[in-house]
Structure formats: C-alpha cells, structure tokens
Design a protein around this motif. Structure first.
Motif, short mmCIF file in Angstrom:
data_model
loop_
_atom_site.label_atom_id
_atom_site.label_comp_id
_atom_site.label_asym_id
_atom_site.label_seq_id
_atom_site.Cartn_x
_atom_site.Cartn_y
_atom_site.Cartn_z
N TYR A 1 -0.66 -61.13 -51.05
CA TYR A 1 0.33 -62.29 -51.24
C TYR A 1 0.01 -63.56 -51.55
O TYR A 1 0.37 -64.53 -52.15
CB TYR A 1 0.73 -62.67 -49.55
CG TYR A 1 2.05 -63.52 -49.23
CD1 TYR A 1 3.26 -62.79 -49.35
CD2 TYR A 1 1.66 -64.85 -49.14
CE1 TYR A 1 4.05 -63.45 -49.13
CE2 TYR A 1 2.90 -65.54 -48.70
CZ TYR A 1 3.99 -65.01 -48.87
OH TYR A 1 5.17 -65.87 -48.70
N SER A 2 -1.55 -63.96 -51.19
CA SER A 2 -2.04 -65.23 -51.92
C SER A 2 -2.01 -65.30 -53.50
O SER A 2 -1.70 -66.28 -53.91
CB SER A 2 -3.46 -65.19 -51.21
OG SER A 2 -4.18 -66.54 -51.75
N PRO B 1 -13.01 -69.20 -44.35
CA PRO B 1 -12.03 -69.44 -45.19
C PRO B 1 -11.01 -68.71 -45.38
O PRO B 1 -9.76 -69.10 -45.79
CB PRO B 1 -12.79 -68.97 -46.53
CG PRO B 1 -14.41 -69.39 -46.19
CD PRO B 1 -14.56 -69.05 -44.85
N MET B 2 -10.78 -67.10 -44.76
CA MET B 2 -9.79 -66.32 -44.89
C MET B 2 -8.72 -66.84 -43.89
O MET B 2 -7.60 -66.51 -44.20
CB MET B 2 -10.48 -65.00 -44.74
CG MET B 2 -11.06 -64.19 -45.96
SD MET B 2 -9.93 -64.02 -47.43
CE MET B 2 -8.67 -62.85 -46.81
N ILE B 3 -9.16 -67.31 -42.93
CA ILE B 3 -8.01 -67.89 -41.86
C ILE B 3 -7.22 -69.04 -42.43
O ILE B 3 -5.99 -69.19 -42.18
CB ILE B 3 -8.72 -67.82 -40.55
CG1 ILE B 3 -9.37 -66.63 -39.82
CG2 ILE B 3 -7.59 -68.52 -39.48
CD1 ILE B 3 -9.83 -66.68 -38.52
N MET B 4 -8.00 -69.74 -43.12
CA MET B 4 -7.47 -70.96 -43.82
C MET B 4 -6.34 -70.48 -44.93
O MET B 4 -5.63 -71.14 -44.90
CB MET B 4 -8.40 -71.91 -44.36
CG MET B 4 -7.87 -73.01 -45.16
SD MET B 4 -7.25 -74.09 -43.98
CE MET B 4 -8.73 -74.99 -43.33
N ILE B 5 -6.80 -69.29 -45.34
CA ILE B 5 -5.82 -68.75 -46.42
C ILE B 5 -4.43 -68.46 -45.80
O ILE B 5 -3.62 -68.41 -46.22
CB ILE B 5 -6.57 -67.71 -47.51
CG1 ILE B 5 -7.67 -68.64 -48.48
CG2 ILE B 5 -5.55 -67.22 -48.39
CD1 ILE B 5 -8.62 -67.50 -48.83
N ALA C 1 1.81 -68.03 -43.13
CA ALA C 1 2.46 -68.34 -41.88
C ALA C 1 1.59 -68.54 -40.76
O ALA C 1 0.62 -67.99 -40.67
CB ALA C 1 3.74 -67.25 -41.75
N PRO C 2 2.12 -69.29 -39.82
CA PRO C 2 1.35 -69.40 -38.51
C PRO C 2 1.08 -67.97 -37.75
O PRO C 2 -0.12 -67.67 -37.25
CB PRO C 2 2.06 -70.33 -37.75
CG PRO C 2 2.98 -71.20 -38.66
CD PRO C 2 3.24 -70.15 -39.90
N LEU C 3 1.99 -67.22 -37.87
CA LEU C 3 1.84 -65.72 -37.25
C LEU C 3 0.84 -65.28 -37.71
O LEU C 3 0.24 -64.64 -37.33
CB LEU C 3 3.09 -65.16 -37.17
CG LEU C 3 3.15 -63.87 -36.37
CD1 LEU C 3 2.79 -63.98 -34.82
CD2 LEU C 3 4.59 -63.01 -36.67
N ILE C 4 0.79 -65.06 -39.11
CA ILE C 4 -0.26 -64.23 -40.13
C ILE C 4 -1.52 -64.95 -39.86
O ILE C 4 -2.59 -64.08 -39.61
CB ILE C 4 0.17 -64.22 -41.41
CG1 ILE C 4 1.51 -63.64 -41.88
CG2 ILE C 4 -0.87 -63.73 -42.19
CD1 ILE C 4 1.64 -62.24 -41.30
N GLN C 5 -1.56 -66.09 -39.50
CA GLN C 5 -3.04 -66.83 -39.26
C GLN C 5 -3.39 -66.42 -37.91
O GLN C 5 -4.60 -66.16 -37.75
CB GLN C 5 -2.78 -68.36 -39.23
CG GLN C 5 -3.95 -68.90 -38.98
CD GLN C 5 -3.85 -70.70 -38.73
OE1 GLN C 5 -2.61 -70.94 -38.81
NE2 GLN C 5 -5.01 -71.32 -38.74
#
Length: 357
Positions: free
Chosen positions: A164-165, A256-260, A265-269
């Motif tokens: 997705y990124s 870093p991966m959580i920042m990405i 979306a906040p839920l994905i985070q």
C-alpha cells in the motif's frame, strides 16, 4: 519443563520459529532494516539477497548439527564447530548478546507504548518482561508455539503496509539521494549484510540448535530452513522498500514501520502496533529461553528463580533505550559472530560426515 515430541516439530514450525526468533523489535519495527539496508540505497537490495542466502545455509547447518548431536543447548553446537578455546569465546559472546537482545526487546516494547499508545514506556517494558517470563517457564514447547502463531500475522501485516505504501508513494530519485546521506550500521553494504546475518544467527542458534534435535528428519530441517530464510528475505525486502519511499519522515523515529502505517489509517496503525508488540514478545521469549538454557549448570529446582532474575536484570538494562541498543550493541556482536560463521563453514567442509547423514 514441558517436553515436545518429535512429530510436533514440522516444516512450518521450523520455518516460523526461525523467522520469529529473528524478527523482533528491530526487524519488524523497521529500525534494523533502516540502519543495515535502507541506508545504502539500492545496494541494500543486494545486501538483503546475501543475508537471505546466509540465513538459509547457516540456519540449516545449525539445525543439522543440533539433530546429529541431539543437543539440549546451543553450547554443544558452538563447541563442536569452533573448538574449546574459540568456542568458549563465542559462547560468551552469544550469552551476553542473548541477554542484551532481551533487554532490547523489552526496550522496544516500551518504545511502542510511548510512541503509539501515548502511555509511559514503563508499562510496556513491565508487561513484556512479565509475559516473557511466564512463557519461558513452560519450556521449549511454549516458546515454539508462541513464536509460530504470531509470525504469519506479522508477515501479512508487513506485506500489506509495504504494498500500500509503494502504491500511494512510489520510490523516487530523491529517496535514493536521501538514503546516501544516512549513516549505516557498517562501512558498506557488504559488511552490513554479513553483520546483520551474523548477529541474528547468534540469537537464533539458541532456539535452532535444540529445535533441530527434536525434528523428525533432515528433510524437515532443510525445507524449514529454506522457507525460514526466504521468509526473512521477503520480509526484509518489504520493509526496505516501505522505508526507502518514506525516508523523509522515518529516518529519526524509533519505530519507522508504525509511522508508515499511520499514513494509511489510524486503525491500521493501531493494528500494526499490536502485531509488532506480539512479535517483540516472540523474540524476547526466544532470547530469554536461550539465555536461561545456558545456565544448565544450575540445578533445575532453581530454574524459575534464574528466569525471574534474568528478566529483572534485562528490564533494568532496557532503560538505555531501543534505537541506541540497535545502533551499538547489534553490530558489535555481529562482528564477534563472524567467528561462529567461520567455525560453521569449517565443519561443513571438514566434519560434514559427522552430522550430514
């Protein structure tokens, strides 16, 4: 201590346990991939390929030796491959690093609570220490089961975020230019790739060696090591490209991966933060189990106390901080682990008839 039968250690569990032992806070958070691969631009991809090959070959060798010698601890593999004197040095390096890596996992849990849940990192470190302690008390069966259940979820999450990124933010020439300004964990991509595989196998040997002894045949070990190595390589590639295309926002964060994930979306985070915490847990239990298993000269009746004391000590050391431990502790141990690599190469060519049967 709960024992597992040989038919429980199948190809999937070998591969998943191998992957889970390696992919802890540093890997899944993106911090390791950032420092060991993304910092070298496109050369980092070649480094990932080299590390993947090393993961398969040396992982398979460790598993084979473990099965042939029917080992109970990684110490027997180290002494077999490197001899008494050098083996003792490597044993010390591995023992120290297992403890240090456990502390890094506990620190990583604190970083997740701090950056993602906006809670005191103390809560994360305390929770990680407690659940790791309780799991290791159950023995190798509990460790393998805990790891194998979490790994598939983590890999699916990493692939989703990476794809997705890249879809919403493709890699540009400016991303490559930014990567050239970063300071990597080693002088160049080649040494970084060797170092990365080295220190991760120093961690993994603690679980791979006794697991190899419990597998039913050589075929299980071969395919388990191959799938484990490929799984690690593919996972690293996914994280590598995710970070490379977001270097401007992730180069100075702990996770870093959580920042990405937060850009999706906040839920994905939130979901990835929970998955990452679970993966930190799998590596923490692997490290704690390996460290405690080294204390096999202490009577079994004191085992629980050794587990508790080791966990408390690692909790205290974890206060140093996560990224600092990845930057300084991991490369230092990686260089020492190259001695272990040399010993494994020696036994593969000179002693293979003693275990490759």
């Amino acid at each position: 201590m709960i024992k597992s039968t040989t038919d429980e250690i199948n190809i999937f569990k070998v591969a998943a346990t191998y992957i889970g032992t390696v992919v802890g806070a540093g890997f899944a958070s993106g911090q390791e991939v950032l420092q060991f691969f993304s910092a070298y631009g496109l050369n980092g991809v070649i480094g990932i390929a080299l590390s993947t090959v090393l993961f398969f070959f040396f992982g398979y060798t460790i598993l084979l030796i473990g099965k042939s010698l029917n080992v109970k601890s990684y110490v027997e593999v180290v002494r077999f491959s490197n001899g008494k004197i050098i083996g003792t040095i490597i044993d010390l390096i591995i023992t120290v690093f297992l403890f240090g890596a456990l502390a890094a996992m506990i620190a990583g849990a604190g970083a997740i609570f701090d950056e993602q849940f906006h809670l005191s990192p103390l809560w994360g470190t305390v929770l990680m220490a407690i659940i790791s302690l309780l799991t290791v008390i159950t023995g190798i069966k509990g460790v393998i089961n805990a790891i194998s259940y979490v790994v598939p979820v983590l890999l699916v999450s990493v692939f989703f975020i990476a794809i997705y990124s890249l879809y919403i933010n493709p890699i540009t020439s400016s991303d490559i230019q930014i990567s050239s300004t970063l300071e990597g964990a080693a002088p160049n991509w080649f040494i970084s790739a060797l170092n990365y595989a080295s220190y991760n196998l120093v961690i993994a040997v603690a679980v791979l060696a006794p697991m190899g002894a419990k597998a039913k045949d050589k075929k299980t070990l071969f395919w388990g090591a191959l799938l484990g190595g490929l799984g690690l390589g593919i996972g690293i590639v996914a994280i590598y490209f995710s970070i490379l295309t977001n270097l401007d926002i992730v180069s100075n964060v702990e996770v870093p991966m959580i920042m990405i994930a937060s850009k999706i979306a906040p839920l994905i985070q939130l979901i990835f933060a929970i998955v990452l915490f679970a993966e930190v847990y799998t590596t923490a239990v692997g490290n704690l189990y390996g460290f405690v298993s080294r204390m096999n000269f202490i009577a079994d009746r004191f085992r629980i106390w050794i587990i508790a004391a080791s966990t408390i000590a690692a909790f205290l050391v974890s206060q140093v901080g996560f990224s600092a431990m990845v930057k300084y502790l991991y490369p230092a141990v990686g260089y020492g682990g190259l001695l272990f690599f040399a010993g494994l190469l020696y036994v593969w060519f000179a002693k293979r008839n003693q275990f490759y049967v």
